[in-house]
Motif scaffolding. Sequence first.
Motif, mmCIF file in Angstrom:
data_model
loop_
_atom_site.group_PDB
_atom_site.id
_atom_site.type_symbol
_atom_site.label_atom_id
_atom_site.label_comp_id
_atom_site.label_asym_id
_atom_site.label_seq_id
_atom_site.Cartn_x
_atom_site.Cartn_y
_atom_site.Cartn_z
ATOM 1 N N GLU A 122 0.857 -1.186 0.000
ATOM 2 C CA GLU A 122 0.000 0.000 0.000
ATOM 3 C C GLU A 122 0.893 1.236 0.000
ATOM 4 O OE1 GLU A 122 -3.691 2.056 2.414
ATOM 5 O OE2 GLU A 122 -2.253 0.820 3.501
ATOM 6 N N VAL A 123 0.841 1.999 -1.079
ATOM 7 C CA VAL A 123 1.818 3.060 -1.294
ATOM 8 C C VAL A 123 1.818 4.119 -0.192
ATOM 9 C CG1 VAL A 123 2.649 4.805 -2.919
ATOM 10 C CG2 VAL A 123 1.667 2.674 -3.786
ATOM 11 N N MET A 124 0.645 4.459 0.352
ATOM 12 C CA MET A 124 0.582 5.504 1.367
ATOM 13 C C MET A 124 0.691 4.967 2.798
ATOM 14 S SD MET A 124 -2.126 8.252 -0.222
ATOM 15 C CE MET A 124 -1.454 9.588 0.792
ATOM 16 N N ASN A 125 0.972 3.706 2.932
ATOM 17 C CA ASN A 125 1.142 3.105 4.244
ATOM 18 C C ASN A 125 2.595 3.257 4.687
ATOM 19 O OD1 ASN A 125 1.537 0.856 6.325
ATOM 20 N ND2 ASN A 125 -0.629 0.635 5.883
ATOM 21 N N GLU A 126 2.805 3.480 5.967
ATOM 22 C CA GLU A 126 4.174 3.633 6.475
ATOM 23 C C GLU A 126 4.994 2.362 6.293
ATOM 24 O OE1 GLU A 126 3.134 2.616 11.177
ATOM 25 O OE2 GLU A 126 3.756 4.640 10.575
ATOM 26 N N ARG A 127 4.310 1.249 6.056
ATOM 27 C CA ARG A 127 5.008 -0.023 5.857
ATOM 28 C C ARG A 127 5.282 -0.327 4.386
ATOM 29 N NH1 ARG A 127 1.001 -3.704 9.236
ATOM 30 N NH2 ARG A 127 2.135 -5.385 8.188
ATOM 31 N N PHE A 128 4.931 0.585 3.487
ATOM 32 C CA PHE A 128 5.179 0.364 2.065
ATOM 33 C C PHE A 128 6.650 0.068 1.840
ATOM 34 C CE2 PHE A 128 6.177 2.247 -2.197
ATOM 35 C CZ PHE A 128 5.556 1.258 -2.943
ATOM 36 N N ASP A 129 6.924 -1.016 1.102
ATOM 37 C CA ASP A 129 8.284 -1.499 0.892
ATOM 38 C C ASP A 129 8.711 -1.180 -0.543
ATOM 39 O OD1 ASP A 129 10.623 -2.994 0.506
ATOM 40 O OD2 ASP A 129 9.978 -4.545 1.916
ATOM 41 N N LYS A 130 9.544 -0.166 -0.707
ATOM 42 C CA LYS A 130 9.963 0.255 -2.050
ATOM 43 C C LYS A 130 10.800 -0.817 -2.741
ATOM 44 C CE LYS A 130 10.121 5.103 -0.578
ATOM 45 N NZ LYS A 130 10.991 6.274 -0.319
ATOM 46 N N LYS A 131 11.638 -1.498 -1.980
ATOM 47 C CA LYS A 131 12.466 -2.550 -2.584
ATOM 48 C C LYS A 131 11.597 -3.718 -3.050
ATOM 49 C CE LYS A 131 16.721 -1.480 -0.073
ATOM 50 N NZ LYS A 131 17.766 -1.973 0.877
ATOM 51 N N LEU A 132 10.567 -4.036 -2.282
ATOM 52 C CA LEU A 132 9.642 -5.084 -2.699
ATOM 53 C C LEU A 132 8.901 -4.655 -3.962
ATOM 54 C CD1 LEU A 132 8.162 -7.767 -2.194
ATOM 55 C CD2 LEU A 132 6.567 -6.511 -0.728
ATOM 56 N N ALA A 133 8.514 -3.385 -4.027
ATOM 57 C CA ALA A 133 7.832 -2.868 -5.208
ATOM 58 C C ALA A 133 8.723 -2.992 -6.442
ATOM 59 C CB ALA A 133 7.425 -1.420 -4.990
ATOM 60 N N LEU A 134 9.997 -2.683 -6.282
ATOM 61 C CA LEU A 134 10.940 -2.818 -7.389
ATOM 62 C C LEU A 134 11.061 -4.268 -7.822
ATOM 63 C CD1 LEU A 134 13.095 -1.658 -9.287
ATOM 64 C CD2 LEU A 134 14.761 -1.912 -7.437
ATOM 65 N N SER A 135 11.163 -5.162 -6.856
ATOM 66 C CA SER A 135 11.249 -6.584 -7.164
ATOM 67 C C SER A 135 9.987 -7.073 -7.880
ATOM 68 C CB SER A 135 11.463 -7.384 -5.869
ATOM 69 O OG SER A 135 11.449 -8.774 -6.112
ATOM 70 N N ASP A 136 8.830 -6.623 -7.415
ATOM 71 C CA ASP A 136 7.567 -7.012 -8.044
ATOM 72 C C ASP A 136 7.490 -6.507 -9.482
ATOM 73 O OD1 ASP A 136 6.671 -8.309 -5.790
ATOM 74 O OD2 ASP A 136 5.440 -6.639 -5.073
ATOM 75 N N LEU A 137 7.923 -5.272 -9.686
ATOM 76 C CA LEU A 137 7.910 -4.702 -11.039
ATOM 77 C C LEU A 137 8.740 -5.546 -12.003
ATOM 78 C CD1 LEU A 137 8.276 -0.802 -10.859
ATOM 79 C CD2 LEU A 137 6.458 -2.100 -11.964
ATOM 80 N N LYS A 138 9.909 -5.939 -11.567
ATOM 81 C CA LYS A 138 10.828 -6.666 -12.441
ATOM 82 C C LYS A 138 10.334 -8.073 -12.784
ATOM 83 C CE LYS A 138 15.231 -5.979 -11.828
ATOM 84 N NZ LYS A 138 16.586 -5.877 -11.217
ATOM 85 N N LYS A 139 9.331 -8.532 -12.050
ATOM 86 C CA LYS A 139 8.726 -9.836 -12.361
ATOM 87 C C LYS A 139 7.716 -9.734 -13.498
ATOM 88 C CE LYS A 139 9.288 -11.600 -7.645
ATOM 89 N NZ LYS A 139 8.600 -11.954 -6.375
ATOM 90 N N LYS A 140 7.442 -8.495 -13.938
ATOM 91 C CA LYS A 140 6.520 -8.271 -15.059
ATOM 92 C C LYS A 140 7.229 -7.448 -16.125
ATOM 93 C CE LYS A 140 2.348 -8.819 -12.332
ATOM 94 N NZ LYS A 140 0.947 -8.417 -12.136
ATOM 95 N N PRO A 141 8.290 -8.017 -16.707
ATOM 96 C CA PRO A 141 9.181 -7.248 -17.584
ATOM 97 C C PRO A 141 8.527 -6.697 -18.850
ATOM 98 C CG PRO A 141 9.641 -9.592 -17.750
ATOM 99 C CD PRO A 141 8.713 -9.423 -16.582
ATOM 100 N N LYS A 142 7.552 -7.383 -19.407
ATOM 101 C CA LYS A 142 6.952 -6.956 -20.668
ATOM 102 C C LYS A 142 5.780 -5.997 -20.476
ATOM 103 C CE LYS A 142 9.753 -9.483 -23.070
ATOM 104 N NZ LYS A 142 10.816 -8.833 -23.887
#
Length: 242
Positions: free
Chosen positions: A115-135
């Motif tokens: 959850e982007v506006m949550n204090e627990r939002f994990d930017k590194k996890l978001a980056l990892s998730d993005l890279k799992k959808k390369p196309k």
Amino acid sequence: MPEAPTVLLLAEQTKQFIGQKVLSAEGKASKFDKSRLVGQPVTAVKTFGKELLICFPDFTLRVHLMLFGSYTINNHKNGILHLGLEFQKGELNFYACDTRLIEEPLEEAYDFRREVMNERFDKKLALSDLKKKPKLAIVDALIDQNLFAGIGNKIRNEVLFLVGVHPLSKVNAIDDDKLMEIIEACVTFMFRMFEWKKAGVQDENLVIYKREECPRDKMPVIAEKLGSRVIYYCDKCQELYE
């Protein structure tokens, strides 16, 4: 469809009912027994992206405003009432939305690291998730609620313009530093948008969404329907990564 800043503002306004019991629950909501709410005290008010979460002792009421949903507090409006809650002091009414009950603990129902506006939002996890959808095109990735809970059409348009990335850029063509810049820009912009929303000046602060001219290079803004929504971008100053 209301984005996270709007829902976070709704949550702030709803917190006045914490500690109060529901005296009556009315409306056309039919996915649960509304009588379960009656007599129950509100214990907390939270959000997950575009969802408002009103917590009671043994369950949570989830409210999603969908595309055209709205609400009133201590007031009524014309339209079919979806769910109206009367409290000891005040009332909360929802229209044209979706409501349901969550029976399990919220920690089991949601991953608040996404959850982007949550204090627990994990930017590194978001980056990892993005890279799992390369196309995937970055414009589609940003509104994937499993990756970025709370981002909607206005936010993705504005963020991609601010970082100078063309919406049709593929995730695997964007380097990690630039992807992280996009992620960080989402967080910053959403909290900025929240403040604009509270002050009632959101629309005048948007720089590309529904604009006709690019504020950077004065070129005509392109408005193109991609998927179900119209995307606004500048073909000159937003780089296409391919």
